[in-house]
Design a protein around this motif. Structure first.
Motif, PDB file in Angstrom:
ATOM      1  N   SER A   1       0.997  -1.168  -0.079  1.00 46.27           N
ATOM      2  CA  SER A   1       0.140   0.003   0.213  1.00 46.27           C
ATOM      3  C   SER A   1       1.103   1.283  -0.086  1.00 46.27           C
ATOM      4  O   SER A   1       1.956   1.227   0.676  1.00 46.27           O
ATOM      5  CB  SER A   1      -0.837  -0.016   1.378  1.00 46.27           C
ATOM      6  OG  SER A   1      -1.665  -1.280   1.395  1.00 46.27           O
ATOM      7  N   VAL A   2       0.142   2.432  -0.432  1.00 48.21           N
ATOM      8  CA  VAL A   2       1.156   3.567  -0.602  1.00 48.21           C
ATOM      9  C   VAL A   2       0.378   4.652   0.267  1.00 48.21           C
ATOM     10  O   VAL A   2      -0.736   4.512   0.079  1.00 48.21           O
ATOM     11  CB  VAL A   2       1.358   4.139  -1.899  1.00 48.21           C
ATOM     12  CG1 VAL A   2      -0.076   4.336  -2.639  1.00 48.21           C
ATOM     13  CG2 VAL A   2       2.125   5.359  -2.174  1.00 48.21           C
ATOM     14  N   TRP A   3       0.950   5.811   0.841  1.00 48.65           N
ATOM     15  CA  TRP A   3       0.486   6.569   1.744  1.00 48.65           C
ATOM     16  C   TRP A   3       0.231   7.730   0.872  1.00 48.65           C
ATOM     17  O   TRP A   3       1.105   8.366   0.508  1.00 48.65           O
ATOM     18  CB  TRP A   3       1.276   6.842   2.792  1.00 48.65           C
ATOM     19  CG  TRP A   3       0.816   7.903   3.519  1.00 48.65           C
ATOM     20  CD1 TRP A   3      -0.441   8.462   3.635  1.00 48.65           C
ATOM     21  CD2 TRP A   3       1.617   8.708   4.625  1.00 48.65           C
ATOM     22  NE1 TRP A   3      -0.654   9.562   4.545  1.00 48.65           N
ATOM     23  CE2 TRP A   3       0.695   9.719   5.346  1.00 48.65           C
ATOM     24  CE3 TRP A   3       2.995   8.747   4.990  1.00 48.65           C
ATOM     25  CZ2 TRP A   3       0.895  10.662   6.180  1.00 48.65           C
ATOM     26  CZ3 TRP A   3       3.377   9.804   6.167  1.00 48.65           C
ATOM     27  CH2 TRP A   3       2.253  10.632   6.644  1.00 48.65           C
ATOM     28  N   GLU A   4      -1.007   7.976   0.117  1.00 48.40           N
ATOM     29  CA  GLU A   4      -1.560   9.104  -0.192  1.00 48.40           C
ATOM     30  C   GLU A   4      -1.749  10.400   0.730  1.00 48.40           C
ATOM     31  O   GLU A   4      -2.860  10.388   1.202  1.00 48.40           O
ATOM     32  CB  GLU A   4      -2.656   8.806  -1.041  1.00 48.40           C
ATOM     33  CG  GLU A   4      -2.362   8.043  -2.349  1.00 48.40           C
ATOM     34  CD  GLU A   4      -3.496   7.679  -3.123  1.00 48.40           C
ATOM     35  OE1 GLU A   4      -4.816   7.714  -2.838  1.00 48.40           O
ATOM     36  OE2 GLU A   4      -3.309   7.236  -4.309  1.00 48.40           O
ATOM     37  N   ARG A   5      -0.619  11.133   0.817  1.00 54.13           N
ATOM     38  CA  ARG A   5      -0.678  12.029   1.888  1.00 54.13           C
ATOM     39  C   ARG A   5      -1.767  13.228   1.688  1.00 54.13           C
ATOM     40  O   ARG A   5      -2.483  13.859   2.497  1.00 54.13           O
ATOM     41  CB  ARG A   5       0.551  13.005   2.096  1.00 54.13           C
ATOM     42  CG  ARG A   5       1.824  12.145   2.728  1.00 54.13           C
ATOM     43  CD  ARG A   5       3.045  12.801   2.535  1.00 54.13           C
ATOM     44  NE  ARG A   5       4.004  12.450   3.305  1.00 54.13           N
ATOM     45  CZ  ARG A   5       4.798  11.280   3.053  1.00 54.13           C
ATOM     46  NH1 ARG A   5       4.718  10.757   1.770  1.00 54.13           N
ATOM     47  NH2 ARG A   5       5.654  10.771   3.725  1.00 54.13           N
ATOM     48  N   GLU A   6      -1.918  13.534   0.230  1.00 52.50           N
ATOM     49  CA  GLU A   6      -2.845  14.609   0.042  1.00 52.50           C
ATOM     50  C   GLU A   6      -4.462  14.071   0.270  1.00 52.50           C
ATOM     51  O   GLU A   6      -5.340  15.093   0.271  1.00 52.50           O
ATOM     52  CB  GLU A   6      -2.694  15.158  -1.683  1.00 52.50           C
ATOM     53  CG  GLU A   6      -3.132  13.935  -2.366  1.00 52.50           C
ATOM     54  CD  GLU A   6      -1.921  12.799  -2.859  1.00 52.50           C
ATOM     55  OE1 GLU A   6      -2.222  12.270  -3.776  1.00 52.50           O
ATOM     56  OE2 GLU A   6      -1.062  12.915  -2.090  1.00 52.50           O
ATOM     57  N   LEU A   7      -4.612  12.876   0.194  1.00 53.96           N
ATOM     58  CA  LEU A   7      -6.080  12.376   0.425  1.00 53.96           C
ATOM     59  C   LEU A   7      -6.120  11.679   1.771  1.00 53.96           C
ATOM     60  O   LEU A   7      -7.142  11.417   1.971  1.00 53.96           O
ATOM     61  CB  LEU A   7      -6.253  11.395  -0.771  1.00 53.96           C
ATOM     62  CG  LEU A   7      -6.298  11.795  -2.063  1.00 53.96           C
ATOM     63  CD1 LEU A   7      -6.379  10.622  -3.110  1.00 53.96           C
ATOM     64  CD2 LEU A   7      -7.182  12.784  -2.372  1.00 53.96           C
ATOM     65  N   GLY A   8      -4.935  11.750   2.589  1.00 51.07           N
ATOM     66  CA  GLY A   8      -5.067  11.135   3.977  1.00 51.07           C
ATOM     67  C   GLY A   8      -5.337   9.703   3.964  1.00 51.07           C
ATOM     68  O   GLY A   8      -6.176   9.161   4.961  1.00 51.07           O
ATOM     69  N   ARG A   9      -4.938   9.015   2.997  1.00 50.74           N
ATOM     70  CA  ARG A   9      -5.256   7.544   3.127  1.00 50.74           C
ATOM     71  C   ARG A   9      -4.090   6.679   2.524  1.00 50.74           C
ATOM     72  O   ARG A   9      -3.260   6.920   1.863  1.00 50.74           O
ATOM     73  CB  ARG A   9      -6.499   7.357   1.871  1.00 50.74           C
ATOM     74  CG  ARG A   9      -6.196   7.383   0.728  1.00 50.74           C
ATOM     75  CD  ARG A   9      -7.246   7.413  -0.345  1.00 50.74           C
ATOM     76  NE  ARG A   9      -7.105   7.290  -1.775  1.00 50.74           N
ATOM     77  CZ  ARG A   9      -7.798   7.197  -2.660  1.00 50.74           C
ATOM     78  NH1 ARG A   9      -9.073   6.933  -2.565  1.00 50.74           N
ATOM     79  NH2 ARG A   9      -7.304   7.023  -3.899  1.00 50.74           N
ATOM     80  N   LEU A  10      -4.271   5.346   3.140  1.00 46.76           N
ATOM     81  CA  LEU A  10      -3.446   4.378   2.534  1.00 46.76           C
ATOM     82  C   LEU A  10      -4.262   3.569   1.487  1.00 46.76           C
ATOM     83  O   LEU A  10      -5.111   2.917   1.451  1.00 46.76           O
ATOM     84  CB  LEU A  10      -2.852   3.232   3.684  1.00 46.76           C
ATOM     85  CG  LEU A  10      -2.001   3.683   4.514  1.00 46.76           C
ATOM     86  CD1 LEU A  10      -2.086   2.684   5.687  1.00 46.76           C
ATOM     87  CD2 LEU A  10      -0.732   3.584   3.928  1.00 46.76           C
ATOM     88  N   LYS A  11      -3.757   3.566  -0.017  1.00 48.41           N
ATOM     89  CA  LYS A  11      -4.219   3.118  -1.034  1.00 48.41           C
ATOM     90  C   LYS A  11      -3.517   1.601  -1.390  1.00 48.41           C
ATOM     91  O   LYS A  11      -2.285   1.551  -1.349  1.00 48.41           O
ATOM     92  CB  LYS A  11      -4.168   4.082  -2.143  1.00 48.41           C
ATOM     93  CG  LYS A  11      -4.700   3.372  -3.539  1.00 48.41           C
ATOM     94  CD  LYS A  11      -4.791   4.383  -4.454  1.00 48.41           C
ATOM     95  CE  LYS A  11      -4.937   3.678  -6.065  1.00 48.41           C
ATOM     96  NZ  LYS A  11      -6.423   3.252  -5.748  1.00 48.41           N
ATOM     97  N   VAL A  12      -4.446   0.693  -1.343  1.00 46.79           N
ATOM     98  CA  VAL A  12      -3.866  -0.615  -1.791  1.00 46.79           C
ATOM     99  C   VAL A  12      -3.598  -0.791  -3.195  1.00 46.79           C
ATOM    100  O   VAL A  12      -4.336  -0.479  -4.138  1.00 46.79           O
ATOM    101  CB  VAL A  12      -4.623  -1.860  -1.284  1.00 46.79           C
ATOM    102  CG1 VAL A  12      -4.213  -3.157  -1.801  1.00 46.79           C
ATOM    103  CG2 VAL A  12      -5.167  -1.902   0.007  1.00 46.79           C
ATOM    104  N   LEU A  13      -2.170  -0.970  -3.568  1.00 46.81           N
ATOM    105  CA  LEU A  13      -1.723  -1.268  -4.757  1.00 46.81           C
ATOM    106  C   LEU A  13      -1.891  -2.616  -5.540  1.00 46.81           C
ATOM    107  O   LEU A  13      -2.288  -2.766  -6.602  1.00 46.81           O
ATOM    108  CB  LEU A  13      -0.209  -0.784  -4.961  1.00 46.81           C
ATOM    109  CG  LEU A  13       0.055   0.664  -4.395  1.00 46.81           C
ATOM    110  CD1 LEU A  13       1.580   1.082  -4.637  1.00 46.81           C
ATOM    111  CD2 LEU A  13      -0.581   1.528  -5.545  1.00 46.81           C
ATOM    112  N   VAL A  14      -1.603  -3.689  -4.432  1.00 45.07           N
ATOM    113  CA  VAL A  14      -1.549  -4.786  -5.114  1.00 45.07           C
ATOM    114  C   VAL A  14      -1.970  -5.800  -3.691  1.00 45.07           C
ATOM    115  O   VAL A  14      -1.509  -5.673  -2.960  1.00 45.07           O
ATOM    116  CB  VAL A  14      -0.379  -5.249  -5.774  1.00 45.07           C
ATOM    117  CG1 VAL A  14       0.890  -5.418  -5.173  1.00 45.07           C
ATOM    118  CG2 VAL A  14      -0.529  -6.742  -6.421  1.00 45.07           C
ATOM    119  N   ASN A  15      -2.787  -6.829  -4.183  1.00 51.40           N
ATOM    120  CA  ASN A  15      -2.909  -7.866  -3.389  1.00 51.40           C
ATOM    121  C   ASN A  15      -2.529  -9.210  -3.952  1.00 51.40           C
ATOM    122  O   ASN A  15      -2.849  -9.576  -5.204  1.00 51.40           O
ATOM    123  CB  ASN A  15      -4.508  -8.215  -2.959  1.00 51.40           C
ATOM    124  CG  ASN A  15      -4.980  -6.990  -2.094  1.00 51.40           C
ATOM    125  OD1 ASN A  15      -4.207  -6.539  -1.241  1.00 51.40           O
ATOM    126  ND2 ASN A  15      -6.086  -6.331  -2.545  1.00 51.40           N
TER     127      ASN A  15
END
Length: 383
Positions: free
Chosen positions: A46-60
């Protein structure tokens, strides 16, 4: 796991990321390598998208639970629910410490878990039938980038402190791989991008046109090329200076991009100097000619310059068999030359003029290319 096996696992992870072509492959290689190295059944990056305040999952990867996808479109979690990623950056590292991994279990606190963290991960483990997980922050360029997450199913041995320490090492390897991938992608982007306008460059056009003609030969896809020459650039440079000339090129590049948006998937490019093009695969020739006409209209309205000379060649028009990218380029280029010679305010289209039109002769007699035509093409379009 013995030290030798762990070393082999680290090397395999690094090699997998190094062999990846693009970010998605690198993300998947990272997750697969970490999952195998830690003996997990599931892993995610997962990547931390600072501007959106979220952890976005890139791959499972691995054994996916219901609703999980390998490359999810929009699986993300508010950072305030998983605040460790920011706490590691601002609290743990502030005193000179290093980021390290921790373990969560479906039963609650486990070895290596620091106090004070939220328990959403515990709930997620239970909901998805997993018994434990190890979470390792990924640090890139001195900042928290995201996290590596590896889980085991319920009933399997719980991760220990040594596993968390090993996950920290794996996260460092993943960070190095991501950095390398980003550098390579930036190099590729620069290699195929015109620095002034931000459009594709000649190299990108060559690659895409070759692929497009191959698709045309294979399944009959319509391939159309618009070649245009921005009129009056030399006069602008001589009269107003090269900075004004650059502004004209940039402005026309924006207009080209706007008109290219009328053609789904079209590639807008600057070939060099005052020459630009649009490459479209799929849209009918009439739609491409319409977009080229709009380009001519908008170019004529620019504050500087004298409009644009525009030539179009499409495999859907009567131009004879098109078996090479070079031939389609020559046809569009010849049409553009005629538009420039006639000071045409609309695009000239190969194959749509009278029987004495040199563009039609070029289409009907490809082997009769003169020495002058050959020199002109090579001089203008040599890589």
């Amino acid at each position: 796991m013995g030290e030798d096996r762990r070393l082999v696992a680290v090397v395999a992870l690094a090699q997998g990321m190094a062999a990846a072509h693009g970010s998605r492959e690198a993300w998947r290689a990272a997750a697969v390598g970490a999952c195998r190295a830690l003996g997990g059944s599931f892993a995610a990056l997962s990547v931390w998208e600072r501007e959106l305040g979220r952890l976005k999952v890139l791959v499972n990867v691995g054994e996916l639970a219901e609703g999980e996808e390998e490359f999810p479109e929009d699986e993300s979690y508010p950072v305030h629910q998983f605040a460790e990623i920011t706490e590691f950056l601002h609290e743990q590292w502030a005193g000179g410490g290093e980021p390290d991994a921790w373990v969560e279990t479906a039963e609650g606190p486990a070895a290596g878990r620091r106090p004070g963290y939220c328990h959403q991960r515990v709930a997620a483990l239970r909901r998805r039938g997993r018994g434990c997980c190890v979470v390792a922050p990924i640090v890139l360029h001195g900042r928290a980038w995201g996290e590596l997450y590896v889980a085991r199913p319920a009933g399997e041995p719980v991760f220990e402190r040594a596993d968390a320490d090993f996950a920290t090492v794996l996260a460092a390897v993943v960070a190095a791989g991501i950095a390398q991938t980003e550098r390579l992608e930036e190099a590729r982007r620069l290699a195929f991008t015109d620095a002034l306008t931000g459009l594709a460059n000649r190299r990108a056009v060559d690659v895409h046109l070759e692929q497009s003609i191959e698709r045309h030969r294979r399944d009959g896809a319509v391939v159309s090329l618009v070649v245009c020459d921005l009129n009056g650039l030399k006069r602008v440079n001589d009269t107003h200076g090269h900075a004004a000339g650059d502004r004209l090129l940039e402005r026309f590049g924006s207009v080209l991009s706007l008109c290219g948006a009328m053609l789904p998937g079209a590639l807008a490019a600057r070939l060099g100097g005052d020459e630009f093009c649009l490459l479209a695969v799929g849209p009918p020739a009439d739609q491409v000619v319409k977009a080229a006409g709009e380009l001519c209209r908008r170019a004529a309205e620019l504050e500087l310059g004298d409009g644009v000379a525009c030539g179009v060649a499409s495999t859907e028009d009567p131009i004879g068999p098109v078996r090479s990218a070079r031939r389609l380029f020559r046809l569009a280029d010849a049409a553009q030359y005629r538009a420039k010679a006639e000071r045409a305010t609309r695009p000239v289209v190969a194959g749509r003029a009278g029987p004495d039109d040199p563009v039609v002769r070029l289409a009907d007699e490809p082997s009769q290319e003169t020495d002058g035509e050959r020199r002109r093409f090579r001089g203008r379009h040599a890589p």
